[in-house]
Design a protein around this motif. Structure first.
Motif, short mmCIF file in Angstrom:
data_model
loop_
_atom_site.label_atom_id
_atom_site.label_comp_id
_atom_site.label_asym_id
_atom_site.label_seq_id
_atom_site.Cartn_x
_atom_site.Cartn_y
_atom_site.Cartn_z
N HIS A 1 0.82 -1.21 0.00
CA HIS A 1 0.00 0.00 0.00
C HIS A 1 0.86 1.27 0.00
CE1 HIS A 1 -3.23 -2.79 1.26
NE2 HIS A 1 -4.04 -1.88 0.74
N ARG B 1 -9.71 2.10 -5.86
CA ARG B 1 -10.07 2.90 -4.70
C ARG B 1 -8.89 3.35 -3.86
NH1 ARG B 1 -8.21 0.65 -1.13
NH2 ARG B 1 -8.07 -1.57 -0.83
N LEU B 2 -7.66 3.14 -4.32
CA LEU B 2 -6.49 3.60 -3.57
C LEU B 2 -6.38 5.12 -3.61
CD1 LEU B 2 -3.75 1.00 -4.65
CD2 LEU B 2 -5.08 1.04 -2.53
N ARG C 1 -3.70 6.54 -1.89
CA ARG C 1 -2.30 6.75 -1.50
C ARG C 1 -2.21 7.43 -0.14
NH1 ARG C 1 1.29 3.99 -3.89
NH2 ARG C 1 2.85 5.63 -4.13
N SER C 2 -3.02 6.92 0.81
CA SER C 2 -3.12 7.54 2.13
C SER C 2 -1.80 7.55 2.90
CB SER C 2 -4.19 6.84 2.98
OG SER C 2 -3.88 5.47 3.17
N ASP D 1 -5.91 3.32 3.42
CA ASP D 1 -6.00 2.44 2.25
C ASP D 1 -6.05 0.97 2.66
OD1 ASP D 1 -6.18 4.21 0.18
OD2 ASP D 1 -4.03 4.24 -0.27
N ARG E 1 -9.31 -0.05 4.31
CA ARG E 1 -10.38 -0.21 3.32
C ARG E 1 -10.24 -1.51 2.55
NH1 ARG E 1 -10.66 5.90 0.67
NH2 ARG E 1 -11.93 6.88 2.31
N THR E 2 -9.01 -1.90 2.27
CA THR E 2 -8.79 -3.18 1.61
C THR E 2 -9.30 -4.32 2.48
OG1 THR E 2 -6.84 -2.39 0.40
CG2 THR E 2 -7.03 -4.77 0.71
#
Length: 419
Positions: free
Chosen positions: A276, A291-292, A294-295, A366, A369-370
């Protein structure tokens, strides 16, 4: 002896520099800057300053062993709980017949064995800190099994370290008035001594669960396994082990307790790899690629520092994986269940109903959420409740001043009430 003196000198100089920088450079500059602008519009000046201080202090802890200096309790001894509605106990290590062949190999490579460790009981206001033994079969009271955060290398189950997290949880619903926090072994690596890598903390978490079920007498369906940050990683690993090893395993019967009734994850660290962080777009499944945000980079004012972004691997990763090397973070479902580039994705069939908390301002957004998407895919959306606090930093429920904390606790209360 000369090396020991050199290390002590380096440690003293480093701490002196950090104290000077924080007191005379960072805090004065931030205090003026945050009068006019803050990382998030909902943050108060006090909260923004608190985050800045904790972020810098976290960098110090990752480089210097502060346990002795700050008198932080660990697995070697208990510490008085005066002033808290809490009580310490000792629990036995996991019996060898409850460790499957996979973890016997892990433990052998890491030179790790089950040991006797402490834990701390906490009670709701008006309740004794520790429930009666054994818990009556007719009593349908639930209990939290709490695994604290700290990047596997810091933190403690002692109330002085957990407050206000444990106080908030035991006040939420009347039928879950107690919480048991496991003082699991912390990992370390160079330049400190190399101690307690995976699976030491996992074995201690398993010991805590067995203590609740086999010693205290709780029905597994009434246990709420709860983990914050690295503790969330351990909570996922513990539940996975219980789900995957029911009944026969490699020709043996493990006689493990049944999986818990509920799983509560607070800013869980679900990917110790760099999947990630670095761009491996060709290896990422299309549905997860879209939906990434790049948090790891965009949420750069989070409590977590740069070692969780471009500075990968962090000290916590290296300490926890120990002799296994970074390759295990890309392939092991117990360490990185949300890894994007693993050849075999972790699955979640059979997991209990789950509540996941994340912060919109945290670097781990990120990967959380995954995890959410994968759990919903395997368990069904009705079994997974996801709550994202828009301006929440990593582990924001541990900050009394954080905006949105009360609303998040309210959402957890509603989830617990559904039972």
């Amino acid at each position: 002896m000369a090396l020991e003196c050199t290390n002590k000198l380096w440690k003293t100089l480093y701490i002196a520099y950090e104290v000077f920088y924080i007191l005379f450079i960072m805090l004065p500059m931030r205090s003026v800057t945050y009068l006019f602008t803050r990382p998030r519009s909902t943050w108060s000046w006090t909260h923004a300053m608190h985050v800045a201080f904790r972020r810098r202090f976290g960098n110090i802890i990752s480089k210097v062993d502060m346990t002795t200096l700050l008198h932080i309790p660990d697995h070697r001894a208990t510490k008085p709980t005066t002033g808290y509605n809490a009580e310490s106990v000792w629990i036995e290590g996991v019996p060898s017949h409850l460790i499957n062949s996979e973890f016997l190999v892990f433990a052998s490579v890491a030179h790790v064995t089950p040991i006797r460790i402490p834990g701390y009981w906490y009670g709701r206001d008006g309740f004794p800190p520790k429930p009666t033994i054994p818990v009556p079969k007719s009593d349908r009271k639930r209990v939290f099994l709490y695994l604290h955060g700290g990047a596997f290398t810091a933190g403690s189950a002692h109330p002085g370290s957990l407050a206000p997290a444990y106080r908030n949880l035991v006040q939420l619903v009347t039928d879950a008035p107690h919480l048991f926090a496991v003082e699991y072994r912390l990992s370390s690596t160079r330049p400190l001594s190399e101690k307690h890598p995976f699976p030491a903390a996992f074995l201690d978490a398993l010991a805590g669960y067995i203590h609740l079920v086999d010693v205290m007498g709780y029905d597994p369906s009434n246990v709420i396994v709860t983990g914050n940050s690295a503790g969330g990683n351990l909570a996922l690993a513990l539940v996975r082990y219980l789900v995957e090893n029911q009944g026969h395993q490699w020709g043996c019967i493990l006689s493990l307790p049944a999986p818990p009734g509920s799983l509560l994850l607070i800013s869980p660290w679900t990917d110790l790899s760099n999947s990630h962080i670095e761009t491996h777009m060709a290896l990422i499944p299309p549905d997860e690629k879209l939906r990434l945000v790049r948090s790891a980079y965009t949420n750069d004012m989070d409590l977590l520092g740069d070692s969780y972004a471009g500075g990968y691997p962090s000290y916590g990763v290296l300490a926890y994986i120990g002799p296994f090397g970074l390759g295990i973070t890309l392939s092991n479902r117990y360490i990185s269940p949300a890894c994007l580039t693993s050849l075999v994705q972790a699955r979640f069939m059979g997991f209990p109903r789950t509540f996941i908390v994340s912060g919109g301002a945290e670097r781990f957004l990120d990967q959380i959420r995954t995890l959410r998407d994968r759990m919903m895919r395997d368990m069904g959306e009705g079994q997974v409740t996801y709550y994202e606090e828009r301006d929440g930093i990593h582990g924001f429920l541990s900050f009394p001043s954080h905006p949105g904390g009360h609303a998040t606790l309210g959402a957890i209360r509603d989830w617990l009430a559904q039972r």
